[in-house]
Design an enzyme around this catalytic site. Structure first.
Site, PDB file in Angstrom:
ATOM      1  N   ASP A 291      10.289   9.895  -6.273  1.00  0.00           N
ATOM      2  CA  ASP A 291      10.189   9.155  -4.992  1.00  0.00           C
ATOM      3  C   ASP A 291      11.053   8.034  -5.246  1.00  0.00           C
ATOM      4  O   ASP A 291      10.853   6.682  -5.185  1.00  0.00           O
ATOM      5  CB  ASP A 291       8.869   8.465  -5.157  1.00  0.00           C
ATOM      6  CG  ASP A 291       8.572   7.951  -3.688  1.00  0.00           C
ATOM      7  OD1 ASP A 291       9.204   8.392  -2.662  1.00  0.00           O
ATOM      8  OD2 ASP A 291       7.583   7.280  -3.566  1.00  0.00           O
TER       9      ASP A 291
ATOM     10  N   VAL B 128      -1.765  -2.487  -3.868  1.00  0.00           N
ATOM     11  CA  VAL B 128      -1.106  -3.206  -4.797  1.00  0.00           C
ATOM     12  C   VAL B 128      -1.426  -4.666  -4.579  1.00  0.00           C
ATOM     13  O   VAL B 128      -1.252  -5.164  -3.449  1.00  0.00           O
ATOM     14  CB  VAL B 128       0.525  -2.969  -5.085  1.00  0.00           C
ATOM     15  CG1 VAL B 128       1.057  -3.783  -6.123  1.00  0.00           C
ATOM     16  CG2 VAL B 128       0.626  -1.320  -5.242  1.00  0.00           C
TER      17      VAL B 128
ATOM     18  N   ARG C 158       0.775  -1.107   0.112  1.00  0.00           N
ATOM     19  CA  ARG C 158      -0.048   0.027  -0.273  1.00  0.00           C
ATOM     20  C   ARG C 158       0.734   1.113  -0.034  1.00  0.00           C
ATOM     21  O   ARG C 158       1.969   1.334   0.511  1.00  0.00           O
ATOM     22  CB  ARG C 158      -0.818   0.120   1.207  1.00  0.00           C
ATOM     23  CG  ARG C 158      -1.747  -1.013   1.282  1.00  0.00           C
ATOM     24  CD  ARG C 158      -2.699  -0.894   2.680  1.00  0.00           C
ATOM     25  NE  ARG C 158      -3.411  -0.012   2.598  1.00  0.00           N
ATOM     26  CZ  ARG C 158      -4.670  -0.051   2.208  1.00  0.00           C
ATOM     27  NH1 ARG C 158      -5.175  -1.215   1.769  1.00  0.00           N
ATOM     28  NH2 ARG C 158      -5.700   1.104   2.403  1.00  0.00           N
ATOM     29  N   GLY C 159       0.530   2.086  -0.579  1.00  0.00           N
ATOM     30  CA  GLY C 159       1.240   3.348  -0.683  1.00  0.00           C
ATOM     31  C   GLY C 159       0.242   4.731  -0.691  1.00  0.00           C
ATOM     32  O   GLY C 159      -0.640   4.410  -0.041  1.00  0.00           O
ATOM     33  N   GLY C 160       0.643   5.754  -0.856  1.00  0.00           N
ATOM     34  CA  GLY C 160       0.091   7.135  -0.568  1.00  0.00           C
ATOM     35  C   GLY C 160      -1.018   7.066  -1.654  1.00  0.00           C
ATOM     36  O   GLY C 160      -2.045   7.702  -1.307  1.00  0.00           O
ATOM     37  N   MET C 161      -0.930   6.694  -2.615  1.00  0.00           N
ATOM     38  CA  MET C 161      -1.854   6.701  -3.756  1.00  0.00           C
ATOM     39  C   MET C 161      -2.858   5.291  -3.953  1.00  0.00           C
ATOM     40  O   MET C 161      -4.139   5.315  -4.292  1.00  0.00           O
ATOM     41  CB  MET C 161      -1.341   7.029  -4.978  1.00  0.00           C
ATOM     42  CG  MET C 161      -1.057   8.549  -5.077  1.00  0.00           C
ATOM     43  SD  MET C 161      -0.516   9.402  -6.705  1.00  0.00           S
ATOM     44  CE  MET C 161      -2.020   8.673  -7.707  1.00  0.00           C
TER      45      MET C 161
ATOM     46  N   LYS D  64      -2.319  -2.155  -9.599  1.00  0.00           N
ATOM     47  CA  LYS D  64      -2.315  -0.978  -8.587  1.00  0.00           C
ATOM     48  C   LYS D  64      -3.851  -0.366  -8.725  1.00  0.00           C
ATOM     49  O   LYS D  64      -4.071   0.029  -9.958  1.00  0.00           O
ATOM     50  CB  LYS D  64      -1.356  -0.132  -8.975  1.00  0.00           C
ATOM     51  CG  LYS D  64      -1.214   1.228  -8.004  1.00  0.00           C
ATOM     52  CD  LYS D  64      -0.179   2.009  -8.228  1.00  0.00           C
ATOM     53  CE  LYS D  64       0.162   3.089  -7.187  1.00  0.00           C
ATOM     54  NZ  LYS D  64       1.324   4.056  -7.470  1.00  0.00           N
TER      55      LYS D  64
END
Length: 525
Positions: free
Chosen positions: A209, A99, A93-96, A116
């Site tokens: 990033d 996955v 999991r990320g900021g946006m 994603k």
């Protein structure tokens, strides 16, 4: 197990909860949860797991907290189908986005992929716009070191998703440590990352990033650059791309932290942080916390330590880095690692990590070229202007031809010296012989002048008397041994021509003995 609707509600409220000041969260929970104690319990469980991480740096939700959602609650999307793909498990999991590991199951062909999906809570127009931008960026990047975009679409709930190749690999730092990669091997692998970032920038894309979790390495040693979720196009409106401060603080550039316009120099800086960590096991500076103040002071004001001084052989409790494990994973000692990093790599990394973007390398390609110069033993641009350093580098790089040339020069000089000495010796010998011959000639001339040819005091001088007189004069004049031997030889030869063999014998014997003593019994003299 939570239903998809309940899952969406919990995730959305959790994002809102993280945005609330700590002092107001209790009141917010009462207002939003009301009598739904189960909902309140689920939100508090996530909040405790997140360790109350601030949302300042990774809006709209902290990555650390979001990554724990899958461990705390069951994901209702696992096992469902999106488009032609079945979601098998949540892998990140990320900021946006969230996955998933997935596989194609429409009967056309089989393929394992990564999907994603835009996260719940940021699926507003701004979030969808960023997600579409990432999909467009990936669509135009076709490079062996960039993960490929395979497909894309919209999920049944309206959220966009992208389908990418499944990279069977590990994070670049873990890959290097597990294989105990040396400093040189780490730099060589890192150059693949540089090539991928340079390729993206040639296509007007700044990644923004760059960190170990976004760089995977396959078992064959091929780098794959991932996650262009907060990337930007160089020709896009900066204001549209910075509505939220999206970054990973440990790897953010000073201009990212200050909220300034982002250029290619930001990626150069992040590449510098990544390589610094790959080589030393440490970050260039210590972030005491992720508060705005600590991040700004560390990234924007604190000068990074020289890489060669980052490792001391002692573990650092504050950083959580085990120094001995760092050394073991690089097959080296602290002294050897310091030697390997001091000089070129120190200068190269400090140039990439300059606070002022204008003082960094102009592009990832320039950064990579300096690293290649270091590996080849050529002078690096980060140390330009040091004539002594450039000379040492030249000698080290060309030690075989330089040694051969030096040896040839020494031999040439030695031969020249020997030849000169020999010529001088021959010249001196010739001059000495000429002097001696002249002395003999002068001696004989004087001898006959004194004898007035053949008469002395009115009496006829015989040849035998003249020979005896010459021998007496040779003994009495105090000449050098060499001259004496030559004169005795000349007198002896004259006596032989006159038939005075017995009278001549003593002169020749004496000449032989003197010559043997002066020149040695093997000399032609």
């Amino acid at each position: 197990m939570l239903s998809p609707e309940r899952w969406k509600q919990v995730e959305s409220l959790f994002d809102e909860l993280l945005d609330q000041p700590s002092a107001q969260r209790e009141q917010w929970l009462q207002d939003r949860c009301g009598d739904d104690q189960q909902l309140r319990s689920e939100l508090l469980q996530l909040l405790r797991a997140s360790n109350d991480t601030s949302g300042y740096l990774e809006q709209p939700a902290a990555v650390e907290a979001a990554e724990l959602v899958a461990d705390s609650l069951s994901d209702p999307l696992v096992g469902t189908t999106i488009g032609a793909y079945r979601l098998k498990s949540q892998i990140g999991r990320g900021g946006m986005g969230v996955v998933y590991d997935a596989s194609r199951e429409d009967g056309q062909y089989e393929q394992d992929v990564v999907i994603k999906l835009l996260r719940v809570g940021i699926d507003d127009e701004a979030g969808r716009s960023r997600f579409r931008r990432e999909r467009q960026i990936l669509a135009q990047l076709q490079h062996e070191n960039v993960a490929r975009l395979l497909d894309g679409g919209v999920a049944p709930d309206g959220r966009p998703y992208i389908v990418m190749e499944l990279v069977d690999g590990e994070r670049i730092d873990i890959w290097c440590d597990e294989r105990k990669a040396t400093v040189r091997e780490r730099v060589e692998l890192f150059l693949q990352v540089v090539d991928a970032v340079h390729y993206a920038q040639r296509n007007l894309v700044v990644h923004r990033d760059l960190k170990p979790s976004n760089v995977l390495v396959t078992g064959e040693g091929q780098v794959k650059l991932l996650d262009f979720g907060i990337a930007k196009m160089l020709d896009e409106d900066e204001s549209a791309a910075t509505q939220h401060i999206l970054m990973t603080p440990e790897y953010a550039s000073p201009e990212q932290v200050r909220g300034e316009p982002i250029t290619v120099a930001s990626d150069v800086y992040q590449l510098g942080v990544l390589l610094y960590e790959l080589l030393t096991g440490f970050l260039p500076y210590d972030l005491k916390s992720r508060s705005a103040f600590d991040v700004s002071r560390a990234v924007c004001e604190t000068d990074p330590a020289h890489p060669s001084r980052a490792i001391t052989g002692q573990s650092d409790p504050d950083s959580g880095v085990d120094a001995q494990a760092v050394l073991l994973s690089r097959r080296t000692s602290s002294a050897s690692l310091r030697r390997a990093l001091s000089g070129d790599l120190d200068r190269i990394l400090l140039k990439a990590l300059q606070k002022d973007p204008a003082r960094r390398y102009l592009s990832p390609r320039d950064f990579g070229e300096d690293l290649r110069r270091h590996l080849d033993g050529r002078p690096v641009e980060a140390r330009a202007g040091d004539a002594g350093y450039r000379t040492r580098r030249f000698l080290r790089r060309n030690w075989i031809p330089v040694s051969a040339a030096g040896t040839s020069l020494i031999l040439l000089l030695g031969f020249g010296f020997f030849h000169t000495q020999r010529v001088a010796a021959e010249r001196d010998r010739a001059q000495s012989e000429a002097r001696q011959k002249q002395e003999v000639a002068d001696f004989l001339v004087d001898l006959f002048k004194a004898s007035d040819g053949t008469r002395v005091d009115g009496q006829t001088v015989t040849a035998a008397e003249l020979l005896d007189r010459a021998l007496d004069r040779v003994d009495s004049d105090g000449r050098t041994p060499e001259a004496e031997a030559r004169m005795l030889l000349a007198v002896g030869k004259a006596g032989i021509k006159l038939g005075l063999f017995e009278s001549t014998r003593p002169a020749l014997q004496r000449s032989y003995e003197i010559s043997k003593e002066v020149y040695g019994d093997q000399s032609r003299d």
